[in-house]
Design a protein around this motif. Structure first.
Motif, PDB file in Angstrom:
ATOM      1  N   GLN A  52     -18.230   6.716  32.686  1.00  0.00           N
ATOM      2  CA  GLN A  52     -17.379   7.364  31.694  1.00  0.00           C
ATOM      3  C   GLN A  52     -17.913   8.783  31.491  1.00  0.00           C
ATOM      4  O   GLN A  52     -18.947   8.986  30.862  1.00  0.00           O
ATOM      5  CB  GLN A  52     -17.386   6.585  30.363  1.00  0.00           C
ATOM      6  CG  GLN A  52     -16.479   7.151  29.289  1.00  0.00           C
ATOM      7  CD  GLN A  52     -15.003   6.894  29.581  1.00  0.00           C
ATOM      8  OE1 GLN A  52     -14.675   5.944  30.301  1.00  0.00           O
ATOM      9  NE2 GLN A  52     -14.139   7.754  29.096  1.00  0.00           N
ATOM     10  N   ALA A  84     -28.431  13.357  25.428  1.00  0.00           N
ATOM     11  CA  ALA A  84     -27.633  12.262  24.859  1.00  0.00           C
ATOM     12  C   ALA A  84     -28.553  11.163  24.329  1.00  0.00           C
ATOM     13  O   ALA A  84     -29.501  10.748  25.005  1.00  0.00           O
ATOM     14  CB  ALA A  84     -26.685  11.701  25.912  1.00  0.00           C
ATOM     15  N   GLU A  85     -28.258  10.692  23.131  1.00  0.00           N
ATOM     16  CA  GLU A  85     -29.012   9.581  22.535  1.00  0.00           C
ATOM     17  C   GLU A  85     -28.332   8.268  22.910  1.00  0.00           C
ATOM     18  O   GLU A  85     -27.166   8.039  22.572  1.00  0.00           O
ATOM     19  CB  GLU A  85     -29.069   9.725  21.014  1.00  0.00           C
ATOM     20  CG  GLU A  85     -29.873   8.623  20.350  1.00  0.00           C
ATOM     21  CD  GLU A  85     -29.884   8.767  18.830  1.00  0.00           C
ATOM     22  OE1 GLU A  85     -30.471   7.888  18.159  1.00  0.00           O
ATOM     23  OE2 GLU A  85     -29.283   9.751  18.325  1.00  0.00           O
ATOM     24  N   SER A 140     -23.359   3.194  23.877  1.00  0.00           N
ATOM     25  CA  SER A 140     -23.014   4.575  23.543  1.00  0.00           C
ATOM     26  C   SER A 140     -24.136   5.498  23.987  1.00  0.00           C
ATOM     27  O   SER A 140     -25.315   5.182  23.848  1.00  0.00           O
ATOM     28  CB  SER A 140     -22.775   4.725  22.035  1.00  0.00           C
ATOM     29  OG  SER A 140     -23.946   4.396  21.312  1.00  0.00           O
ATOM     30  N   GLY A 142     -24.656   9.440  23.280  1.00  0.00           N
ATOM     31  CA  GLY A 142     -24.118  10.620  22.630  1.00  0.00           C
ATOM     32  C   GLY A 142     -22.737  10.333  22.093  1.00  0.00           C
ATOM     33  O   GLY A 142     -22.506   9.374  21.346  1.00  0.00           O
ATOM     34  N   SER A 143     -21.760  11.139  22.487  1.00  0.00           N
ATOM     35  CA  SER A 143     -20.367  10.944  22.043  1.00  0.00           C
ATOM     36  C   SER A 143     -19.578  10.065  22.986  1.00  0.00           C
ATOM     37  O   SER A 143     -18.408   9.764  22.719  1.00  0.00           O
ATOM     38  CB  SER A 143     -19.678  12.309  21.920  1.00  0.00           C
ATOM     39  OG  SER A 143     -19.678  12.992  23.183  1.00  0.00           O
ATOM     40  N   VAL A 144     -20.209   9.607  24.079  1.00  0.00           N
ATOM     41  CA  VAL A 144     -19.519   8.783  25.073  1.00  0.00           C
ATOM     42  C   VAL A 144     -19.828   7.317  24.807  1.00  0.00           C
ATOM     43  O   VAL A 144     -20.975   6.944  24.543  1.00  0.00           O
ATOM     44  CB  VAL A 144     -19.948   9.175  26.501  1.00  0.00           C
ATOM     45  CG1 VAL A 144     -19.240   8.305  27.531  1.00  0.00           C
ATOM     46  CG2 VAL A 144     -19.645  10.640  26.755  1.00  0.00           C
ATOM     47  N   SER A 145     -18.798   6.473  24.892  1.00  0.00           N
ATOM     48  CA  SER A 145     -18.956   5.039  24.692  1.00  0.00           C
ATOM     49  C   SER A 145     -18.420   4.319  25.922  1.00  0.00           C
ATOM     50  O   SER A 145     -17.293   4.587  26.367  1.00  0.00           O
ATOM     51  CB  SER A 145     -18.208   4.578  23.443  1.00  0.00           C
ATOM     52  OG  SER A 145     -18.359   3.185  23.258  1.00  0.00           O
TER      53      SER A 145
END
Length: 322
Positions: A52, A84-85, A140, A142-145
């Protein structure tokens, strides 16, 4: 026809090579087969990859068909940018009725692509045989799941099918005892039962005939208790009061007053402790002795003696120890 010597030598060499080649081929084939099996067994049975955006998730399972005594190693790799976290879900509720035996996370690794590898590994153990579906996981970064697909797992039982009851089989029958052994066993049973009965009866007898604990009262407590049960007759009351007073003096000051007259008791009184009380005490003791011998009770003397004894006992009682 006789073959030439060169032909004989050729056939001998060919036969020797054939005898060495066959074991060598078997050895090589065996090693290669074993190495292949090890390579296959090291690979996970299930591996799925999800992508993703800039995030890649790889889900691997060591087994999807295991016995009830087996276990599954579930591993999730996440390739994510360094900034990214990454957050992994708590898989305990996603793999029920499996339970998580242990889990760990490997140290963060850098990849040639510039991304970081986040890896988590769990060991899952089954509860009961049957088919199980591991639910979808959402990872998840960062903002990506990224959402994974369910995983079907089959747990087989080691017990045979169509088994209605659990039975223990292949157990030998008990060995028959010889007549001498049976007699010896009965003797031991009789002796054990007799010893048990004797021990029980001994315990019961000790409980029944156990002496009761006697509570020893302090001298002033015994005096106050006796003062609550005085007779109504004047002469008897004076006699009882005199005995209470003498018993208190004997217990409080450790004096032998039993069977002694007042004239024998008075010299024994501790004058150091009772300097100001010797005179009234002597007066009451002598007067009560005269009343007992004369059988003549002065008016109000019984009540006066009662009040004096109560105040005397209260003043001279032992102080409780701290």
């Amino acid at each position: 026809m006789i073959a030439p010597k060169g032909s004989v030598l050729y056939f001998n060499v060919l036969r020797a090579l054939r005898s060495f080649a066959l074991p060598l081929l078997l050895l090589l084939s065996g090693c290669s087969k074993e190495a292949a099996e090890q390579a296959v067994s090291a690979e996970p049975v299930l591996s799925r990859q999800y992508r993703q955006g800039s995030v890649t998730v790889i889900v691997s399972a060591s087994e999807t068909n295991i016995p009830a005594a087996g276990k599954i190693q579930l591993m999730i790799d996440v390739h994510a940018p360094p900034t990214a976290e990454v957050v992994f879900p708590d898989i305990g509720c996603f793999v029920e009725p499996f339970s998580v035996a242990n889990g760990y996370g490997e140290p963060l690794q850098g990849l040639p692509s510039g991304k970081h590898l986040h890896r988590r590994v769990w060991t899952l153990v089954p509860s009961l045989p049957g088919e199980t579906v591991f639910q979808s996981l959402e990872i998840s970064a960062g903002s990506v799941s990224v959402k994974t697909e369910p995983i079907n797992v089959l747990v087989t039982s080691l017990l045979p099918q169509n088994l209605d009851a659990f039975e223990i089989k292949d157990i030998a029958e008990p060995v028959a005892l010889l007549p001498e052994e049976e007699q010896k066993q009965r003797l031991w049973l009789i002796l054990s039962a007799t010893a048990g009965v004797i021990a029980f009866l001994t315990f019961v007898i000790q409980r029944i005939f156990r002496p009761e604990k006697v509570i020893v009262l302090a001298p002033h407590e015994a005096a106050f208790q006796a003062l609550e049960n005085l007779p109504d007759n004047g002469l008897e009351k004076i006699q009882a009061l005199t005995e209470i007073l003498l018993a208190f003096i004997a217990g409080r000051f450790k004096l032998p007053t039993s069977g002694s007259t007042v004239n024998e008791i008075l010299p024994l009184l501790p004058t150091v402790i009772l300097p100001e009380r010797n005179q009234p005490l002597s007066t009451f003791l002598l007067k009560s002795e005269q009343v007992r011998f004369s059988n003549k009770v002065p008016a109000g003397f019984a009540d006066e003696l009662d009040q004096y004894i109560r105040s005397f006992v209260e003043e001279m009682k032992e102080e409780p120890c701290d």
